[in-house]
Write an enzyme that holds these catalytic residues in place. Structure first.
Site, PDB file in Angstrom:
ATOM      1  N   GLN A 116       0.636  -1.081  -0.007  1.00 47.61           N
ATOM      2  CA  GLN A 116       0.151  -0.137   0.023  1.00 47.61           C
ATOM      3  C   GLN A 116       0.744   1.136   0.078  1.00 47.61           C
ATOM      4  OE1 GLN A 116      -3.849   0.234   2.539  1.00 47.61           O
ATOM      5  NE2 GLN A 116      -2.374  -1.135   3.944  1.00 47.61           N
ATOM      6  N   GLY A 117       0.369   2.143  -0.598  1.00 40.83           N
ATOM      7  CA  GLY A 117       1.188   3.805  -0.777  1.00 40.83           C
ATOM      8  C   GLY A 117       0.268   4.726  -0.268  1.00 40.83           C
ATOM      9  N   SER A 172       0.814   6.654   2.979  1.00 36.95           N
ATOM     10  CA  SER A 172       1.627   7.538   3.800  1.00 36.95           C
ATOM     11  C   SER A 172       2.773   8.234   3.158  1.00 36.95           C
ATOM     12  CB  SER A 172       1.915   6.886   4.924  1.00 36.95           C
ATOM     13  OG  SER A 172       0.908   6.017   5.700  1.00 36.95           O
ATOM     14  N   GLU A 220     -10.616  -1.951   5.364  1.00 34.39           N
ATOM     15  CA  GLU A 220      -9.197  -2.225   6.245  1.00 34.39           C
ATOM     16  C   GLU A 220      -9.684  -1.916   7.707  1.00 34.39           C
ATOM     17  OE1 GLU A 220      -6.131   0.695   5.974  1.00 34.39           O
ATOM     18  OE2 GLU A 220      -4.709  -1.039   6.548  1.00 34.39           O
ATOM     19  N   ASN A 264      -5.929   5.236  16.130  1.00 36.51           N
ATOM     20  CA  ASN A 264      -7.349   5.229  16.994  1.00 36.51           C
ATOM     21  C   ASN A 264      -7.860   6.471  17.633  1.00 36.51           C
ATOM     22  OD1 ASN A 264      -7.167   2.556  16.753  1.00 36.51           O
ATOM     23  ND2 ASN A 264      -7.052   1.952  18.911  1.00 36.51           N
ATOM     24  N   GLU A 265      -6.930   7.673  17.474  1.00 39.93           N
ATOM     25  CA  GLU A 265      -7.268   8.899  17.875  1.00 39.93           C
ATOM     26  C   GLU A 265      -8.002   9.564  16.756  1.00 39.93           C
ATOM     27  OE1 GLU A 265      -4.059   8.053  18.059  1.00 39.93           O
ATOM     28  OE2 GLU A 265      -3.744   8.135  20.294  1.00 39.93           O
TER      29      GLU A 265
HETATM   30  C1  LIG Z   1       2.334  -1.590  11.295  1.00 39.52           C
HETATM   31  C2  LIG Z   1       2.058  -0.673  10.366  1.00 39.52           C
HETATM   32  C3  LIG Z   1       2.036  -0.855   9.104  1.00 39.52           C
HETATM   33  C4  LIG Z   1       1.838   0.356   8.116  1.00 39.52           C
HETATM   34  N1  LIG Z   1       1.519  -0.007   6.906  1.00 39.52           N
HETATM   35  C5  LIG Z   1       1.406   0.937   5.972  1.00 39.52           C
HETATM   36  C6  LIG Z   1       1.451   1.000   4.616  1.00 39.52           C
HETATM   37  O1  LIG Z   1       1.300  -0.324   4.282  1.00 39.52           O
HETATM   38  N2  LIG Z   1       1.156   1.541   3.656  1.00 39.52           N
HETATM   39  C7  LIG Z   1       1.222   3.156   4.094  1.00 39.52           C
HETATM   40  O2  LIG Z   1       0.836   3.966   3.225  1.00 39.52           O
HETATM   41  N3  LIG Z   1       1.234   3.272   5.445  1.00 39.52           N
HETATM   42  C8  LIG Z   1       1.331   2.371   6.323  1.00 39.52           C
HETATM   43  N4  LIG Z   1       1.530   2.573   7.670  1.00 39.52           N
HETATM   44  C9  LIG Z   1       1.616   4.075   8.338  1.00 39.52           C
HETATM   45  C10 LIG Z   1       0.194   4.671   8.811  1.00 39.52           C
HETATM   46  O3  LIG Z   1      -0.687   4.647   7.922  1.00 39.52           O
HETATM   47  C11 LIG Z   1       0.513   5.861   9.646  1.00 39.52           C
HETATM   48  O4  LIG Z   1       1.442   5.627  10.675  1.00 39.52           O
HETATM   49  C12 LIG Z   1      -0.430   6.270  10.202  1.00 39.52           C
HETATM   50  O5  LIG Z   1      -1.409   7.079   9.421  1.00 39.52           O
HETATM   51  C13 LIG Z   1      -0.302   7.567  11.169  1.00 39.52           C
HETATM   52  O6  LIG Z   1       0.627   8.595  10.445  1.00 39.52           O
HETATM   53  P1  LIG Z   1       1.997   8.988  10.921  1.00 39.52           P
HETATM   54  O7  LIG Z   1       2.814   7.818  11.583  1.00 39.52           O
HETATM   55  O8  LIG Z   1       2.416  10.114   9.989  1.00 39.52           O
HETATM   56  O9  LIG Z   1       1.455   9.910  12.293  1.00 39.52           O
HETATM   57  P2  LIG Z   1       0.957  11.265  12.549  1.00 39.52           P
HETATM   58  O10 LIG Z   1      -0.305  11.373  11.413  1.00 39.52           O
HETATM   59  O11 LIG Z   1       2.030  12.196  12.394  1.00 39.52           O
HETATM   60  O12 LIG Z   1       0.187  11.224  14.197  1.00 39.52           O
HETATM   61  C14 LIG Z   1       1.065  11.185  15.288  1.00 39.52           C
HETATM   62  C15 LIG Z   1       0.176  11.255  16.384  1.00 39.52           C
HETATM   63  O13 LIG Z   1      -0.672  12.534  16.539  1.00 39.52           O
HETATM   64  C16 LIG Z   1      -2.147  11.887  16.327  1.00 39.52           C
HETATM   65  N5  LIG Z   1      -2.951  12.876  15.575  1.00 39.52           N
HETATM   66  C17 LIG Z   1      -2.770  13.069  14.390  1.00 39.52           C
HETATM   67  N6  LIG Z   1      -3.637  13.843  13.905  1.00 39.52           N
HETATM   68  C18 LIG Z   1      -4.658  14.077  14.840  1.00 39.52           C
HETATM   69  C19 LIG Z   1      -5.820  14.527  15.128  1.00 39.52           C
HETATM   70  N7  LIG Z   1      -6.400  15.223  14.110  1.00 39.52           N
HETATM   71  N8  LIG Z   1      -6.670  14.475  16.157  1.00 39.52           N
HETATM   72  C20 LIG Z   1      -6.291  13.696  17.343  1.00 39.52           C
HETATM   73  N9  LIG Z   1      -4.779  13.142  17.193  1.00 39.52           N
HETATM   74  C21 LIG Z   1      -4.090  13.112  15.836  1.00 39.52           C
HETATM   75  C22 LIG Z   1      -1.977  10.782  15.872  1.00 39.52           C
HETATM   76  O14 LIG Z   1      -3.177   9.894  16.203  1.00 39.52           O
HETATM   77  C23 LIG Z   1      -0.799  10.091  16.403  1.00 39.52           C
HETATM   78  O15 LIG Z   1      -0.990   9.324  17.555  1.00 39.52           O
HETATM   79  C24 LIG Z   1       1.803   1.582   8.635  1.00 39.52           C
HETATM   80  C25 LIG Z   1       1.881   1.821  10.030  1.00 39.52           C
HETATM   81  C26 LIG Z   1       2.063   0.809  10.856  1.00 39.52           C
HETATM   82  C27 LIG Z   1       2.255   1.040  12.304  1.00 39.52           C
END
Ligand SMILES: Cc1cc2nc3c(=O)[nH]c(=O)nc-3n(C[C@H](O)[C@H](O)[C@H](O)COP(=O)(O)OP(=O)(O)OC[C@H]3O[C@@H](n4cnc5c(N)ncnc54)[C@H](O)[C@@H]3O)c2cc1C
Length: 388
Positions: A125-126, A128, A243, A371-372
Site C-alpha cells: 500500500q502506498g 503515507s 481495512e 485510534n485517535e
Molecule cells: C504496522 C504498520 C503498518 C503500516 N503500513 C502502511 C502501509 O502499508 N502503507 C502506508 O501508506 N502506511 C502504512 N502505515 C503508516 C500508517 O498509516 C501511519 O503511521 C498512520 O496513518 C499515522 O500517520 P503518522 O505515522 O504520520 O502519524 P501522525 O499522523 O504524525 O500522528 C502522530 C500522532 O498524532 C495523532 N494525531 C494526528 N492527527 C490527529 C488529530 N487530528 N486528532 C487527534 N490526534 C491526531 C495520531 O493519532 C498519532 O498519535 C503503517 C503503520 C504501521 C504502524
C-alpha cells in the site's frame, strides 16, 4: 429466529477443517517480514488457491468459490483455529480486491484479481508520506498525465513489506494545482518499474517489515488508474473502510489468540494466580473476543440485507486493536521476564510468538488510521459532536 448453522454451512466448515488438518505446515513458516518467509508464505497461498480456499468470498471466475459472508466467517474461524500461517497478501486480497470489485473496470478485474487470489502478484500500500500520515489529504507525490501515461514523482513511506512485493497501489496528486482531497488519483504501480527505489525500514521486531519508496519519473499507463482521474480520494476511502471494517481482522484470529491465552494461563497458573488481576484480564480477553465474534455475525447479517459498513468501521477498528493489545499484554504479564526471550533462546515460550505478537500489537492503534483519528470520526459522524 433460527440461530443454528445450516447443513450447507456445517458441510463447508467440515470440508475446510479437514483440508486444513491435512495441509497446514507442521513446522511454522519463517516470518513473512523476511525474504525467505515471504516466499514461503507465497507458496502456502498458492496451495490455498489451488484448493479454492484463498479467497472464498470471490466469484469462481475470479479465483474464489462464491461463498457468502457467513461462510467467510466460518472459513476464518477454521483457518485461525488450525494454526495456519498468517496471510501475507492481505493488502491485495482484502483491501485492493474489494476496491477493484467496486470501482475497477471489467478488464482490471480480470487482469488483477485472479493473480492476486493466487498470490502471483503481491501488493503493497502506498498512502503515507513523510508529511502525510493521519492527514492523508496532505499527499504531495505527483502523477502528471503525459498522453496515455502518468509520470510519478515523490515519496511514500511505511509501506508494509514493499521490499518483497510486486505491485503497489496508492494515491497520487494528478492535478498539480489541486489541494487536499481534490485532484488525487488512485493508481497501481509495478514495483519493478524504472525509477522506483525501495529502501527498507526496520520494524520493532528488527525485521525489514516496512519500506520507503521513491518515484523518479516513473511512467505508469493510464489503464492502471482505478476510478476516475482526480476522484481517487473517494476510492481510497472505500479501501480504508475495508481495512477498518471486518475484512482485515476477522474475529477468528482473536478467538484463536484468546484460546492460546487461556492455555498459557492454565500452564502457568501457579505463578499467574499470585496476581488476581491476571485472571481477570484473561477472562476479559476471552469475553472481548467472543463479543467481537457475535458482533461480526450481527454486522454480517445486516450486510446480507443490503446495509453497508459506514462509520462503524471506526468502532470496529478500535475494538480489535485494543483487544489484541490486551491479550498480548496479559500473556506478557503471565510470562514475566521470560516473555522477553527471543526465538533463538532455548527457554523461549512457543518460539517467542507471544513476544512477536506483543510487538506487533503495539502497531494496531496506529495502522489503518490511528485510534485517535477513529475517535474523531466517531465523535463527529456518529455522535454528532462539534469539530472543536
Ligand atoms: C504496522 C504498520 C503498518 C503500516 N503500513 C502502511 C502501509 O502499508 N502503507 C502506508 O501508506 N502506511 C502504512 N502505515 C503508516 C500508517 O498509516 C501511519 O503511521 C498512520 O496513518 C499515522 O500517520 P503518522 O505515522 O504520520 O502519524 P501522525 O499522523 O504524525 O500522528 C502522530 C500522532 O498524532 C495523532 N494525531 C494526528 N492527527 C490527529 C488529530 N487530528 N486528532 C487527534 N490526534 C491526531 C495520531 O493519532 C498519532 O498519535 C503503517 C503503520 C504501521 C504502524
Amino acid at each position: 429466529m433460527e440461530l443454528a448453522f445450516t447443513p450447507r454451512q456445517r458441510a463447508f466448515r467440515a470440508e475446510v477443517r479437514a483440508w486444513l488438518a491435512d495441509n497446514v505446515p507442521r513446522t511454522p513458516l519463517a516470518s513473512y517480514d523476511t525474504r525467505e518467509g515471504f516466499e514461503q508464505h507465497r507458496e502456502w497461498e498458492r496451495r490455498l488457491f489451488d484448493a479454492r480456499l484463498s479467497m472464498v468470498m470471490w466469484p469462481e471466475a475470479l479465483g474464489g468459490r462464491g461463498c457468502d459472508l457467513i461462510e467467510w466467517l466460518i472459513f476464518e474461524e477454521e483457518y485461525y483455529a488450525s494454526g495456519a500461517p498468517l496471510r501475507v497478501n492481505q493488502n491485495g486480497q482484502l483491501l485492493l480486491g474489494p476496491t477493484l470489485m467496486e470501482f475497477g473496470t471489467e478488464a482490471q478485474k480480470q487482469r488483477f484479481l485472479p493473480r492476486m487470489a493466487s498470490s502471483e502478484d503481491m501488493w503493497a500500500q502506498g498512502w503515507s508520506e513523510p508529511n502525510a500520515g493521519s492527514d492523508m489529504a496532505a499527499i504531495t507525490s505527483k502523477a502528471i498525465r503525459e498522453g496515455d501515461h502518468y509520470v510519478l514523482n515523490g515519496q511514500k513511506t511505511w509501506s508494509t513489506r514493499a521490499i518483497y512485493a510486486d505491485w503497489l497501489f496508492g494515491l497520487f496528486r494528478s492535478d498539480p494545482a489541486s489541494s487536499r482531497h481534490h485532484g488525487l488519483s488512485f493508481l497501481t504501480v509495478p514495483l519493478d518499474s524504472p525509477g522506483v527505489t525501495i529502501r527498507p525500514i526496520r520494524a520493532l521486531n528488527g525485521k525489514e517489515a516496512f519500506a520507503e519508496i521513491f518515484f523518479d519519473d516513473v511512467r505508469v499507463p493510464v489503464e492502471n488508474r482505478i476510478g476516475d482521474e482526480g476522484k481517487g480520494w473517494h476510492v481510497a476511502m472505500a479501501t480504508a473502510g475495508f481495512e477498518r471494517g471486518l475484512l482485515l481482522r476477522s474475529p477468528g484470529r482473536f478467538q484463536h489468540t484468546t484460546r492460546r491465552l487461556v492455555a498459557l494461563y492454565q500452564a502457568h497458573r501457579e505463578v499467574a494466580d499470585r496476581d488476581p488481576a491476571i485472571r481477570d484480564a484473561v477472562c476479559e480477553s476471552w469475553m472481548g473476543a467472543e463479543a467481537y465474534a457475535l458482533s461480526a455475525y450481527h454486522t454480517v447479517g445486516r450486510l446480507a440485507k443490503g446495509a453497508r459498513i459506514g462509520d462503524e468501521a471506526s468502532t470496529n477498528k478500535i475494538v480489535w486493536s485494543e483487544l489484541d493489545l490486551k491479550m498480548h499484554e496479559t500473556a506478557m504479564r503471565i510470562l514475566g521476564a521470560r516473555g522477553e526471550l527471543v526465538a533463538e533462546a532455548p527457554e523461549a515460550e512457543d518460539g517467542a510468538s507471544w513476544l512477536e505478537g506483543f510487538l506487533f500489537a503495539q502497531a494496531g492503534p496506529i495502522y489503518a488510521g490511528t485510534n485517535e483519528i477513529q475517535r474523531n470520526i466517531i465523535a463527529e459522524r456518529m455522535l454528532g459532536l462539534p469539530k472543536s
